[in-house]
Design an enzyme around this catalytic site. Structure first.
Site, PDB file in Angstrom:
ATOM      1  N   GLN A   1      -7.098  -4.306   9.047  1.00 43.93           N
ATOM      2  CA  GLN A   1      -6.276  -3.214   9.518  1.00 43.93           C
ATOM      3  C   GLN A   1      -5.021  -3.950  10.430  1.00 43.93           C
ATOM      4  O   GLN A   1      -4.960  -5.117  10.352  1.00 43.93           O
ATOM      5  CB  GLN A   1      -7.133  -2.628  10.936  1.00 43.93           C
ATOM      6  CG  GLN A   1      -6.749  -1.839  11.666  1.00 43.93           C
ATOM      7  CD  GLN A   1      -6.608  -0.242  10.761  1.00 43.93           C
ATOM      8  OE1 GLN A   1      -5.362  -0.519  10.162  1.00 43.93           O
ATOM      9  NE2 GLN A   1      -7.358   0.578  11.106  1.00 43.93           N
TER      10      GLN A   1
ATOM     11  N   GLU B   1       0.788  -1.394   0.002  1.00 39.56           N
ATOM     12  CA  GLU B   1       0.069   0.191   0.113  1.00 39.56           C
ATOM     13  C   GLU B   1       0.795   1.151   0.105  1.00 39.56           C
ATOM     14  O   GLU B   1       1.786   1.319   0.728  1.00 39.56           O
ATOM     15  CB  GLU B   1      -0.934   0.089   1.334  1.00 39.56           C
ATOM     16  CG  GLU B   1      -1.877   1.272   1.388  1.00 39.56           C
ATOM     17  CD  GLU B   1      -2.742   1.090   2.618  1.00 39.56           C
ATOM     18  OE1 GLU B   1      -3.547   0.196   2.566  1.00 39.56           O
ATOM     19  OE2 GLU B   1      -2.620   1.993   3.469  1.00 39.56           O
TER      20      GLU B   1
ATOM     21  N   GLY C   1     -14.522   5.480   5.388  1.00 40.68           N
ATOM     22  CA  GLY C   1     -13.738   6.680   5.782  1.00 40.68           C
ATOM     23  C   GLY C   1     -13.826   7.058   7.254  1.00 40.68           C
ATOM     24  O   GLY C   1     -14.664   6.898   7.829  1.00 40.68           O
TER      25      GLY C   1
ATOM     26  N   TYR D   1      -6.940   7.026  -0.393  1.00 43.11           N
ATOM     27  CA  TYR D   1      -7.620   7.923  -0.894  1.00 43.11           C
ATOM     28  C   TYR D   1      -7.886   8.852   0.205  1.00 43.11           C
ATOM     29  O   TYR D   1      -8.069   8.426   1.600  1.00 43.11           O
ATOM     30  CB  TYR D   1      -9.034   7.494  -1.337  1.00 43.11           C
ATOM     31  CG  TYR D   1      -9.990   8.450  -1.841  1.00 43.11           C
ATOM     32  CD1 TYR D   1      -9.906   8.538  -3.418  1.00 43.11           C
ATOM     33  CD2 TYR D   1     -10.868   9.140  -1.358  1.00 43.11           C
ATOM     34  CE1 TYR D   1     -10.651   9.331  -3.876  1.00 43.11           C
ATOM     35  CE2 TYR D   1     -11.875   9.978  -1.842  1.00 43.11           C
ATOM     36  CZ  TYR D   1     -11.778  10.189  -3.366  1.00 43.11           C
ATOM     37  OH  TYR D   1     -12.532  11.030  -3.800  1.00 43.11           O
TER      38      TYR D   1
HETATM   39  P1  FAD Z   1     -17.474   0.375   7.567  1.00 40.57           P
HETATM   40  O1  FAD Z   1     -17.265  -1.187   6.989  1.00 40.57           O
HETATM   41  O2  FAD Z   1     -18.547   1.092   7.017  1.00 40.57           O
HETATM   42  O3  FAD Z   1     -17.677   0.001   9.063  1.00 40.57           O
HETATM   43  C1  FAD Z   1     -17.427   1.093   9.897  1.00 40.57           C
HETATM   44  C2  FAD Z   1     -17.983   0.900  11.389  1.00 40.57           C
HETATM   45  O4  FAD Z   1     -19.531   0.844  11.165  1.00 40.57           O
HETATM   46  C3  FAD Z   1     -17.639  -0.503  11.858  1.00 40.57           C
HETATM   47  O5  FAD Z   1     -17.842  -0.364  13.221  1.00 40.57           O
HETATM   48  C4  FAD Z   1     -18.810  -1.556  11.408  1.00 40.57           C
HETATM   49  O6  FAD Z   1     -19.258  -2.269  12.362  1.00 40.57           O
HETATM   50  C5  FAD Z   1     -20.292  -0.205  11.394  1.00 40.57           C
HETATM   51  N1  FAD Z   1     -21.058  -0.579  10.528  1.00 40.57           N
HETATM   52  C6  FAD Z   1     -21.009  -1.002   9.327  1.00 40.57           C
HETATM   53  N2  FAD Z   1     -22.390  -1.169   8.661  1.00 40.57           N
HETATM   54  C7  FAD Z   1     -23.288  -0.779   9.733  1.00 40.57           C
HETATM   55  C8  FAD Z   1     -24.733  -0.615   9.606  1.00 40.57           C
HETATM   56  N3  FAD Z   1     -25.449  -1.165   8.822  1.00 40.57           N
HETATM   57  N4  FAD Z   1     -25.017  -0.334  10.875  1.00 40.57           N
HETATM   58  C9  FAD Z   1     -24.448   0.043  11.997  1.00 40.57           C
HETATM   59  N5  FAD Z   1     -22.926   0.107  12.135  1.00 40.57           N
HETATM   60  C10 FAD Z   1     -22.291  -0.472  10.942  1.00 40.57           C
HETATM   61  N6  FAD Z   1      -9.423   5.621   5.409  1.00 40.57           N
HETATM   62  C11 FAD Z   1      -9.057   6.810   4.458  1.00 40.57           C
HETATM   63  O7  FAD Z   1      -9.547   7.799   4.702  1.00 40.57           O
HETATM   64  N7  FAD Z   1      -8.342   6.451   3.438  1.00 40.57           N
HETATM   65  C12 FAD Z   1      -7.977   5.186   3.075  1.00 40.57           C
HETATM   66  O8  FAD Z   1      -7.556   4.993   1.699  1.00 40.57           O
HETATM   67  C13 FAD Z   1      -8.291   4.083   3.768  1.00 40.57           C
HETATM   68  N8  FAD Z   1      -7.486   2.662   3.505  1.00 40.57           N
HETATM   69  C14 FAD Z   1      -7.673   1.827   4.311  1.00 40.57           C
HETATM   70  C15 FAD Z   1      -7.439   0.620   4.010  1.00 40.57           C
HETATM   71  C16 FAD Z   1      -7.574  -0.547   5.002  1.00 40.57           C
HETATM   72  C17 FAD Z   1      -6.998  -2.055   4.616  1.00 40.57           C
HETATM   73  C18 FAD Z   1      -8.292  -0.209   6.252  1.00 40.57           C
HETATM   74  C19 FAD Z   1      -8.232  -1.375   7.290  1.00 40.57           C
HETATM   75  C20 FAD Z   1      -8.599   0.985   6.715  1.00 40.57           C
HETATM   76  C21 FAD Z   1      -8.499   2.105   5.794  1.00 40.57           C
HETATM   77  N9  FAD Z   1      -8.786   3.380   5.909  1.00 40.57           N
HETATM   78  C22 FAD Z   1      -8.796   4.468   5.120  1.00 40.57           C
HETATM   79  C23 FAD Z   1      -9.692   3.600   7.376  1.00 40.57           C
HETATM   80  C24 FAD Z   1     -10.842   3.350   7.289  1.00 40.57           C
HETATM   81  O9  FAD Z   1     -11.369   4.330   6.384  1.00 40.57           O
HETATM   82  C25 FAD Z   1     -11.749   3.405   8.554  1.00 40.57           C
HETATM   83  O10 FAD Z   1     -11.321   2.537   9.559  1.00 40.57           O
HETATM   84  C26 FAD Z   1     -13.081   3.631   8.706  1.00 40.57           C
HETATM   85  O11 FAD Z   1     -13.447   4.322  10.184  1.00 40.57           O
HETATM   86  C27 FAD Z   1     -13.891   2.737   8.621  1.00 40.57           C
HETATM   87  O12 FAD Z   1     -13.999   2.323   7.375  1.00 40.57           O
HETATM   88  P2  FAD Z   1     -14.591   0.718   6.789  1.00 40.57           P
HETATM   89  O13 FAD Z   1     -14.761   0.804   5.237  1.00 40.57           O
HETATM   90  O14 FAD Z   1     -14.212  -0.274   7.526  1.00 40.57           O
HETATM   91  O15 FAD Z   1     -16.272   1.119   7.444  1.00 40.57           O
END
Ligand code: FAD
Length: 282
Positions: free
Chosen positions: A168, A9, A101, A41
């Protein structure tokens, strides 16, 4: 036996940073030939929304490496999502890592894509052939109510069209394998790549751990205690720690390893030198 994936990455340089520095990073990674490089991003107020696509284009066209573009959902409307997807298509990306995000102070979410799964569903409709990756959390996401909720939401994200997961960062492989077992029991059967962040300085680890809630095991804590103020020593110990983590993951059958390079090609190369022979078909 399967060959585990090995991916890297990188992140776009800061808006006011030198644009050419991404070339230094990518040049420094030459020879590793990962299965793909992913490009993060930016969500910040000043983030350049075209930077990810531009770097993806460079990785694909100039370095000839498959590339995965990250895309964060909560500040996008549908038109911006379409624009991003169009740019990624032009850049020749192999997949999009669809994310929610993190919250940015002073920025109001658009409310169009509340969770990553909402963006996954939208991408699946708009680009049925595009591969979609997602994020997951061996030690549970800091916003989560607990492991059951976390796995339920992760299953929703996978069922919406996510074909691969990347974790993560974590520092204890037992946390990773416990999570994989729970995910399999919950019916999540897509490949799960282990996200590994090499420790290169003590302040950076403490910052990351505060942000993402990762646990520092006693072996790493002892390293930070002893060499935290010695940049060369902590970097060397960090390379060894990450290499050892990777060797253990591969020997226990991990689907893949995703190395957070932090745009440090030297550290990445040193780790790769230690583990490259482990990523062969056996
Ligand atoms: P989600 O999958 O939406 O989950 C977030 C939270 O919401 C979790 O606690 C989940 O259990 C909860 N949730 C999900 N769906 C629901 C629902 N329907 N109802 C209630 N709760 C729900 N950040 C950046 O800004 N840019 C990047 O490029 C970036 N790259 C990353 C790459 C990796 C491999 C990882 C692990 C993280 C990255 N992040 C990045 C950080 C990430 O954006 C954050 O961790 C963010 O807080 C959660 O993103 P997610 O896509 O996992 O969210």
């Amino acid at each position: 036996m399967h060959k585990p994936q090995f991916s890297l990455e990188v992140f776009p340089p800061r808006r006011n940073g030198p644009v050419g520095s991404i070339y230094d990073t990518l040049d420094g990674l030459q020879g590793i030939n990962p299965d793909f490089i992913s490009v993060t991003y930016g969500t910040g107020k000043t983030a350049d929304r075209t930077a990810t696509a531009r770097i993806c284009h460079t990785v694909r066209q100039e370095y000839n490496i498959p590339v995965v573009a990250h895309l964060t959902a909560q500040y996008l409307d549908k038109q911006q999502a379409d624009e991003a997807l169009d740019m990624f298509k032009q850049a020749g990306v192999s997949a999009v890592l669809a994310l929610r995000g993190d919250a940015v102070e002073g920025r109001e979410p658009t409310g169009v894509f509340k969770y990553a799964s909402d963006l996954v569903r939208y991408i699946r409709e708009q680009c049925p052939d595009l591969k979609i990756f997602g994020a997951c959390y061996p030690e549970v996401h800091p916003n989560s109510a607990g492991v059951v909720d976390e796995l339920r939401h992760l299953k929703t994200k996978v069922d919406a069209g996510t074909s691969n997961l990347i974790t993560q960062l974590f520092f204890d492989n037992d946390d990773f394998f416990r999570f994989v077992e729970q995910a399999r029991i919950a019916g999540i059967d897509v490949p799960i790549e282990a996200g590994i962040m090499p420790v290169t300085n003590a302040a950076q680890v403490r910052r990351m751990v505060t942000m993402c809630g990762a646990r520092i095991p006693k072996e790493l804590s002892a390293m930070l205690e002893r060499w935290g103020d010695d940049p060369d020593a902590i970097r060397q110990a960090g390379v060894l720690y990450a290499s050892q983590q990777i060797a253990d993951l591969v020997s226990r059958g991990v689907d893949g390893v995703h190395l957070y390079t932090m745009n440090h090609p030297c550290t990445t190369r040193r780790i790769w030198a230690n583990v490259s022979a482990l990523f062969k078909e056996v």
